[in-house]
Write a protein that holds these residues in place. Structure first.
Motif, PDB file in Angstrom:
ATOM      1  N   GLU A 195      -2.881  -3.204  -4.825  1.00  0.00           N
ATOM      2  CA  GLU A 195      -2.888  -3.322  -3.366  1.00  0.00           C
ATOM      3  C   GLU A 195      -2.520  -4.628  -2.618  1.00  0.00           C
ATOM      4  O   GLU A 195      -3.302  -5.688  -3.436  1.00  0.00           O
ATOM      5  CB  GLU A 195      -3.909  -2.542  -2.642  1.00  0.00           C
ATOM      6  N   GLU A 196      -2.169  -4.835  -1.551  1.00  0.00           N
ATOM      7  CA  GLU A 196      -1.616  -6.307  -1.126  1.00  0.00           C
ATOM      8  C   GLU A 196      -3.034  -6.908  -1.088  1.00  0.00           C
ATOM      9  O   GLU A 196      -2.789  -8.441  -1.049  1.00  0.00           O
ATOM     10  CB  GLU A 196      -0.833  -6.162  -0.004  1.00  0.00           C
ATOM     11  N   THR A 207       1.381  -2.820  -3.263  1.00  0.00           N
ATOM     12  CA  THR A 207       1.747  -2.133  -2.016  1.00  0.00           C
ATOM     13  C   THR A 207       0.905  -2.325  -1.138  1.00  0.00           C
ATOM     14  O   THR A 207       0.038  -2.752  -1.428  1.00  0.00           O
ATOM     15  CB  THR A 207       2.144  -0.651  -2.700  1.00  0.00           C
ATOM     16  N   GLU A 211      -1.300   3.022   1.357  1.00  0.00           N
ATOM     17  CA  GLU A 211       0.357   3.742   1.356  1.00  0.00           C
ATOM     18  C   GLU A 211       0.353   4.633   0.201  1.00  0.00           C
ATOM     19  O   GLU A 211       1.300   5.551   0.452  1.00  0.00           O
ATOM     20  CB  GLU A 211       1.323   2.636   1.469  1.00  0.00           C
ATOM     21  N   TRP A 212      -0.043   4.329  -1.098  1.00  0.00           N
ATOM     22  CA  TRP A 212       0.257   5.285  -2.196  1.00  0.00           C
ATOM     23  C   TRP A 212      -0.699   6.518  -2.349  1.00  0.00           C
ATOM     24  O   TRP A 212      -0.268   7.420  -3.195  1.00  0.00           O
ATOM     25  CB  TRP A 212       0.123   4.494  -3.530  1.00  0.00           C
TER      26      TRP A 212
END
Length: 241
Positions: A195-196, A207, A211-212
């Motif tokens: 994750e970012e 990502t 979101e996933w």
């Protein structure tokens, strides 16, 4: 039994706030540790290991099931273990009871399997008895001795680059107590949660946060992220913790 003091709601909330500050420091320390794990050197796995599975003989590479990362928990289930053949080791069984739905790990390109010395018929029987569904393989060679799990339980993380396999991390003893959730398993891997917000090396897969996430039976759907994800990203909670 001597109990703690009985206080007013205001005093209780103030005490909780003090502990919340400590919990946040612990969360960020755990994030920092996971970031260091993502920068651990990799160890090439040069030997060809073999396992027995429900479909027959497979290699360590096969255990990845086509995904990029693999986590292997060594569970003690074999004739010398108390409870055989009806039960695996009590501690290993508690670990198995805490494993979440593997669809979430799979969505992050990661496979989790268990491995033991027990033959496949006994493994299938104990899985059915206990309601476990994780892939569970039979160790046939020196895998357990080579990866520090021949005399005690432990969890090894691997990554593959094509057909080359590398060991990336190892957790055992009380460290295994904290595992079981999707997030705790991902935090021990070389790629992390992907994750970012994470502190990861450049060009690692990432990502937007959340979101996933999906229902465990809906990861094959191509639907866009739900609106609550977009709202979260526009707000102040884009970074967990």
């Amino acid at each position: 039994m001597k109990t703690p003091p009985i206080v007013s709601p205001q005093e209780w909330e103030a005490a909780r706030r003090q502990l919340l500050d400590e919990e946040k420091r612990l969360t960020r320390a755990r994030d920092a540790l996971a970031a260091k794990r993502r920068r651990m050197p990799w160890l090439a796995v040069e030997k060809a290991y073999a396992f027995e599975g429900p479909e027959g003989r497979v290699s360590l590479l096969d255990l990845f099931q086509g995904r990029r990362q693999l986590i292997v928990y060594r569970a003690f289930f074999e004739p010398v273990v108390y409870g055989w053949p009806d039960h695996a080791c009590r501690g290993c069984s508690m670990v198995a009871d805490h494993v979440g739905n593997l669809a979430h790990l799979n969505a992050r390109d990661t496979t989790l399997v268990f491995a033991s010395r027990a033959p496949q018929p006994e493994i299938e029987q104990v899985k059915e008895r206990m309601g476990w569904t994780m892939p569970w393989y039979t160790i046939t060679d020196d895998f357990d001795a080579d990866f520090g799990v021949d005399e005690w339980h432990g969890t090894n993380a691997f990554i593959r680059d094509g057909d080359r396999v590398f060991r990336t991390y190892f957790i055992n003893a009380r460290g295994d107590e904290a595992l079981g959730s999707t997030w705790s398993y991902l935090d021990m891997t070389a790629l992390g949660r992907q994750e970012e917000w994470e502190d990861s090396p450049k060009d690692y897969p990432k990502t937007p946060p959340y979101e996933w996430w999906n229902w465990h039976d809906a990861y094959d759907d191509a639907a866009p992220a739900p609106e609550w994800v977009a709202q979260t990203r526009r707000g102040t909670q884009a970074q967990p913790g």
